[in-house]
Scaffold this motif. Structure first.
Motif, short mmCIF file in Angstrom:
data_model
loop_
_atom_site.label_atom_id
_atom_site.label_comp_id
_atom_site.label_asym_id
_atom_site.label_seq_id
_atom_site.Cartn_x
_atom_site.Cartn_y
_atom_site.Cartn_z
N GLU A 20 -3.26 -53.86 -5.37
CA GLU A 20 -2.72 -52.77 -6.18
C GLU A 20 -3.65 -51.59 -6.22
O GLU A 20 -3.22 -50.46 -6.44
CB GLU A 20 -2.45 -53.28 -7.61
N LYS A 22 -5.38 -50.66 -3.72
CA LYS A 22 -5.45 -50.04 -2.40
C LYS A 22 -4.44 -48.91 -2.33
O LYS A 22 -3.33 -49.04 -2.82
CB LYS A 22 -5.05 -51.05 -1.32
N THR A 238 1.04 -34.22 -8.51
CA THR A 238 1.49 -34.47 -9.88
C THR A 238 1.14 -33.33 -10.83
O THR A 238 1.65 -33.27 -11.93
CB THR A 238 0.86 -35.77 -10.43
N GLN A 239 0.25 -32.44 -10.40
CA GLN A 239 -0.16 -31.34 -11.30
C GLN A 239 0.70 -30.08 -11.09
O GLN A 239 0.54 -29.11 -11.81
CB GLN A 239 -1.63 -31.00 -11.08
N ARG A 267 5.47 -33.65 -12.97
CA ARG A 267 5.72 -34.81 -13.81
C ARG A 267 6.75 -34.41 -14.86
O ARG A 267 6.98 -33.23 -15.10
CB ARG A 267 4.43 -35.27 -14.47
N SER B 2 -4.56 -34.17 -17.04
CA SER B 2 -5.04 -35.54 -16.92
C SER B 2 -5.27 -35.84 -15.44
O SER B 2 -4.97 -35.04 -14.57
CB SER B 2 -4.00 -36.50 -17.50
N ASP B 3 -5.81 -37.01 -15.18
CA ASP B 3 -6.07 -37.39 -13.78
C ASP B 3 -4.77 -37.54 -13.02
O ASP B 3 -3.77 -37.95 -13.59
CB ASP B 3 -6.80 -38.75 -13.75
N PRO B 4 -4.80 -37.21 -11.73
CA PRO B 4 -3.58 -37.44 -10.97
C PRO B 4 -3.26 -38.92 -10.93
O PRO B 4 -4.15 -39.76 -10.80
CB PRO B 4 -3.94 -36.92 -9.57
N VAL B 5 -2.00 -39.24 -11.13
CA VAL B 5 -1.58 -40.63 -11.09
C VAL B 5 -1.35 -41.02 -9.63
O VAL B 5 -0.67 -40.31 -8.90
CB VAL B 5 -0.26 -40.80 -11.87
N ARG B 6 -1.96 -42.10 -9.23
CA ARG B 6 -1.73 -42.57 -7.87
C ARG B 6 -0.75 -43.73 -7.90
O ARG B 6 -1.01 -44.72 -8.58
CB ARG B 6 -3.04 -43.06 -7.26
N LEU B 7 0.34 -43.59 -7.20
CA LEU B 7 1.28 -44.70 -7.13
C LEU B 7 0.70 -45.74 -6.19
O LEU B 7 0.02 -45.41 -5.23
CB LEU B 7 2.63 -44.23 -6.59
N THR B 8 0.97 -47.02 -6.49
CA THR B 8 0.49 -48.05 -5.57
C THR B 8 1.36 -48.05 -4.33
O THR B 8 2.45 -47.46 -4.28
CB THR B 8 0.57 -49.45 -6.21
#
Lengths: 632, 303
Positions: A20, A22, A238-239, A267, B2-8
């Motif tokens: 997960e 990775k 995402t930003q 988002r 906030s921190d960028p969300v990383r999708l798995t």
């Protein structure tokens, strides 16, 4: 049994947890033919133990049969999956391969090197984060190296690894490597590729591929795989402001109306103010619905269903966007177009354009310049041939929401589709909107088409006569006009030869000039219909696509296609202007029926058997058809 | 900020598959999902439930039944369709049945062609489906690795591997003429390992045949074949024996090799797979003819 189960569970849970964390790197390998792309991927798979025993056994057998390595295992055969590829020893289409190391998962697209398969290379590149560009140490930077670099930069890939391969064949000579690096950088400096890394290696010998080799002690940089494991590529955006192209309206019952799609940028949270483009209506996000329950927040990359607090009209193709940072909405813009079809792109010809989830008709109005991929020079051009790249202006049938490709890939890209064959003809990346689309609004007139038509007491329309030269189009049109005029109708005839003396005297007879010829005539006919006239157009107009374009300019009941259908032999025998004789001698190029095709109408309102009946009879048939439609 | 969300990795694959399925629902008039009951179909069906929630998937499932599937597969299929409340169509090539076509009497090649490839073409023609989902993955086989996600088929169901439509970004061109169709592979970028991980994490039901237990098998030409019903003729000297086996792929029982295993739970299966040195298709008798056989079968309309 219970203990064993628990042990396996623990082990797998630990493993899954590791998985997960990775992330995924998607990359392509590209470069010229025989630079060793497939061998390199084979090496990566082989050395990272992704090849199973039964596949290895099959490979052994195949190597003996097709291999180019003298019976030793030919790693290229792992990726060249099509029979034709194995027989010819070349890569035709992209092959996708999957491997993982302790640090990352990888999807590799092995793309073809031959120029004729550039479209397949672009297919692979469009979803990649990074490109590994192979260069044969003996050959240095070649045309294909430059072409692929250019396409990579055009598609917005920001990381390129130049793998100088076959170093074993140049004695692992440092100066050879450095010369190639200097040559490549001189070229790449003029492209928009922020990160270029060069690595010397030998895929065949496994030198500097998965582990640093021993043959190049002078090399202090990383081997290829360790580099791929650690390179930082941009995360999902995402930003950025929210972009959510609506794919499908989700209506299981009267009480639920959601909009399903994938967030391509930014988002979203319930309560966020959003705008729906192109209508520009605003609302607020109510829920983020998934089968696993409503979400508090969703980010770029996730596929979700949104509901809004207001009952506003939203359908497939709309973009739900952050209310405070909306995409542009325009019907004209500038874009780079990569052409991928054997039939050249003609400005003025109608195509379908797919933008995200939106399908719209449109055309390329102008090729600003073509790009010579070798020299990056801009050249003039009237058409785009297979694999050519042009910077173009485009016009659409109606406005669509979009961003510049550099801002957002998903809302800044499109493909072009043939209206007849449905083939995917090319792709484009949007640079900017053309301002005039927003600033030149259609001037609404107080006296409109209906008012002008009423004053004349008639229903305006276009009678479009098409057929071979000498079929009798102008003769019949002339008789029809006489009859209408006698009946008190207001008419005008646009004749091919006559228009070429004035409005279109700058145009020749090449395919692109013919397209433009018809476009101008069709637009003129439309203005005359707007003026309330019955317009008779008498043009060979050999291409279906242009006649369709003309038809699309006016209302469905305002266009009658009249096919003056005389067999070629009859026309050639008549040859009223002596043109067929000249065409047969070859003194006229691109002559319809002889050296240029005529595409017969498929759904003409009227087909006149012009080889059998005299013009008077044919004209009566046309007038009868007009009567039946309440026009005459 | 906030921190960028990383999708798995799996979240990215899931989202891609859902995007593909929605495109099909929106672009086509009459799509269908080929449901072959195996683990890949299980994942594909689960993703379809997710893609359209709270609606049901706007297309039926189609199972092409060769009449030689494991009995447990058929029971599982019917239970699954009932539990999820989705439409299930079952098509059998009745001409093939009338001619008595079967793997023991006609060999794997003829059986597969008549009862699977031809049957599939019959079903697609009968219902006039213009798009059909399949659960194939690119990591399975070399010609699959070359196939587009939207894979065009001519009116005679043929695939032209040398002339595929370019497929850029996530823009899928689903435009076709009447009679033509598109095969859609939403799991293209999944690996076998991803499939099992996802089944585990999402708790997706799969056919019990994937889990090891004592089953009656005979060893024939180096392959362990399970004696699933009385139609299997035993050769002289063959005596079914109970062995701990399981299946890595599922198909017609006479054509599907079992592997010796004691992996009776998902974690054990995943662990076994991670240690495995053979590919999952190895157990499929029909792939063994020659390397290019899949490409040829696909050209003729096989999935």
């Amino acid at each position: 049994m219970q203990d064993r189960f628990t042990a396996a569970t623990q082990e797998v849970l630990a493993y899954l947890h590791e998985q997960e964390n990775k992330d995924l790197l998607r990359f392509i390998t590209c470069g010229s033919v025989d630079d060793g792309k497939s061998t390199l991927i084979g090496r990566l798979l082989y050395d990272s133990k992704q090849i199973f025993e039964d596949q290895l056994a099959a490979l052994d057998k195949d190597s003996a049969r097709w291999g180019t390595t003298g019976g030793a295992i030919d790693l290229a055969l792992l990726t060249d999956g099509l029979q034709a590829e194995r027989e010819q020893g070349i890569t035709i289409d992209v092959a996708y391969r999957f491997f993982a190391t302790d640090r990352r998962k990888f999807i590799v697209a092995d793309t073809p090197g031959h120029e004729q398969y550039t479209r397949n290379m672009a297919t692979g590149a469009s979803t990649a984060d990074l490109a590994v560009l192979l260069v044969d140490a003996r050959k240095g930077v070649l045309t294909q190296t430059r072409r692929h670099s250019y396409i990579v930069s055009l598609l917005g890939i920001r990381h390129v690894v130049v793998a100088v391969n076959k170093m074993d064949l140049v004695g692992y000579d440092r100066s050879v490597f450095e010369r190639i690096v200097a040559e490549y950088r001189a070229f790449a400096d003029r492209l928009d590729i922020p990160h270029v890394t060069c690595i010397p290696l030998s895929a065949l010998a496994g030198e500097n591929v998965t582990t640093p080799g021993t043959a190049m002690p002078w090399w202090e940089g990383p081997a290829l795989l360790p580099f791929l494991e650690t390179v930082e590529v941009a995360a999902a955006r995402t930003q950025a402001p929210l972009r959510f192209p609506v794919q499908w309206v989700n209506r299981p019952n009267q009480d639920f109306r959601g909009f399903s799609g994938t967030i391509v940028a930014g988002r979203v949270r319930p309560g966020d103010a959003v705008a729906v483009l192109p209508s520009a209506r605003t609302s607020t996000v109510a829920r983020i619905v998934t089968m696993d329950g409503d979400l508090e927040e969703a980010v770029a990359g996730q596929a979700v269903t949104l509901t809004l607090t207001d009952e506003i009209d939203v359908s497939r193709g709309d973009v739900i966007a952050a209310a405070g940072a909306r995409p542009e909405v325009a019907d004209q813009f500038a874009a780079h177009v990569v052409w991928m079809n054997d039939h050249a792109m003609m400005p003025g010809r109608g195509y379908l354009l797919q933008f995200g989830t939106h399908l719209v008709g449109g055309q390329i109005t102008e090729i600003k310049h073509k790009v010579n991929v070798n020299t990056l020079e801009h050249t003039a051009g009237k058409r785009l041939e297979l694999n050519e790249v042009g910077f173009c202006n485009l016009a659409l049938d109606h406005p669509v929401p979009f961003d510049a490709y550099a801002e957002c890939r998903e809302t800044g890209s499109f493909i072009l589709i043939d209206r007849v064959t449905n083939a995917t003809l090319g792709c484009g990346t949007i640079t900017f909107a053309l301002r005039r689309a927003q600033n030149i609004h259609w001037q609404p007139m107080t006296v409109d088409k209906a008012a002008r038509a009423a004053a004349k007491g008639q229903k305006p329309c276009i009678l479009w006569f098409t057929g071979l030269s000498g079929a009798g189009k102008s003769t019949v049109a002339n008789l029809v006009e006489k009859k209408l005029h006698a009946g008190g109708y207001h008419t005008y005839t646009l004749d091919g030869d006559n228009v070429r003396h004035g409005l279109n005297k700058d145009l020749g007879f090449t395919e692109e000039d013919r397209v433009e010829n018809i476009r101008r005539v069709a637009e003129t006919a439309r203005l005359f219909v707007d003026a309330g006239l019955i317009v008779l157009v008498s043009f060979i107009s050999p291409f279906r696509e242009e006649r369709r374009m003309a038809r699309s300019l006016v209302g469905a009941d305002e266009f009658l296609e009249v096919w003056v259908d005389a067999p070629l032999e009859v026309c050639e025998q008549r040859d009223p202007k002596g043109l067929y004789a000249k065409a047969r001698k070859g003194t006229i190029a691109n002559f319809t029926g002889i050296s240029s095709p005529y595409e017969p109408p498929e759904n003409a309102e009227l087909v006149l058997a012009a080889g059998e009946h005299d013009p008077e009879t044919l004209a009566d048939q046309v007038v009868a058809a007009l009567k039946a439609r309440g026009i005459a | 900020m906030s921190d960028p969300v990383r999708l798995t990795h799996l979240q990215r694959l899931e989202a891609e598959s859902i995007h593909i399925m929605r495109e099909v629902a929106a672009q086509f008039r009459n799509p269908v999902m080929l449901y072959s009951i195996g683990k890949d179909s299980a994942v594909m069906l689960h993703l379809a439930m997710k893609a359209f929630h709270p609606s049901k998937p706007p297309f039926p499932l189609l199972h092409v039944d060769t009449t030689w599937k494991f009995r447990e597969m058929i029971a599982f299929r019917d239970a699954r369709a009932r539990d999820l409340g989705v439409d299930l169509l079952v098509h059998i090539n009745e001409e093939g049945v009338a001619q008595g076509i079967g793997p023991f009497t006609h060999g794997s090649a003829v059986h597969t062609d008549v009862m699977k490839t031809q049957a599939l073409r019959q079903a697609l023609d009968r219902y006039g489906f213009d798009a059909a989902f399949g659960g194939a993955r690119r990591d399975e086989e070399k010609s699959r690795a070359k196939e587009r996600i939207f894979s065009f088929r001519s009116a005679s169901h043929r695939w032209d591997p040398k002339n595929q439509r370019p497929e850029l970004w996530n823009l899928y061109n689903g435009r076709i003429h009447k009679g033509e169709s598109i095969r859609v592979f939403p799991l293209s970028n999944w690996t076998e390992q991803d499939i099992w991980q996802y089944i585990y994490l999402e708790n997706i039901p799969v056919v019990p045949l994937y889990f090891a237990k004592p089953r009656p098998v005979v060893e024939r030409d180096g392959t362990l074949i399970m004696v699933d019903d009385e139609r299997m003729p035993l050769r002289p000297g063959e005596e079914p024996e109970m062995r701990w086996v399981r299946f890595r792929t599922l198909g017609c029982y006479p054509l599907t090799g079992a592997v010796e295993s004691t992996a009776a739970s998902l974690p054990e299966i995943i662990r076994e797979m991670l240690l495995s040195r053979t590919s999952e298709r190895q157990g499929r008798v029909i792939d063994h003819d020659q390397s290019a056989s899949m490409e040829r079968k696909k050209q003729e309309g096989y999935f």
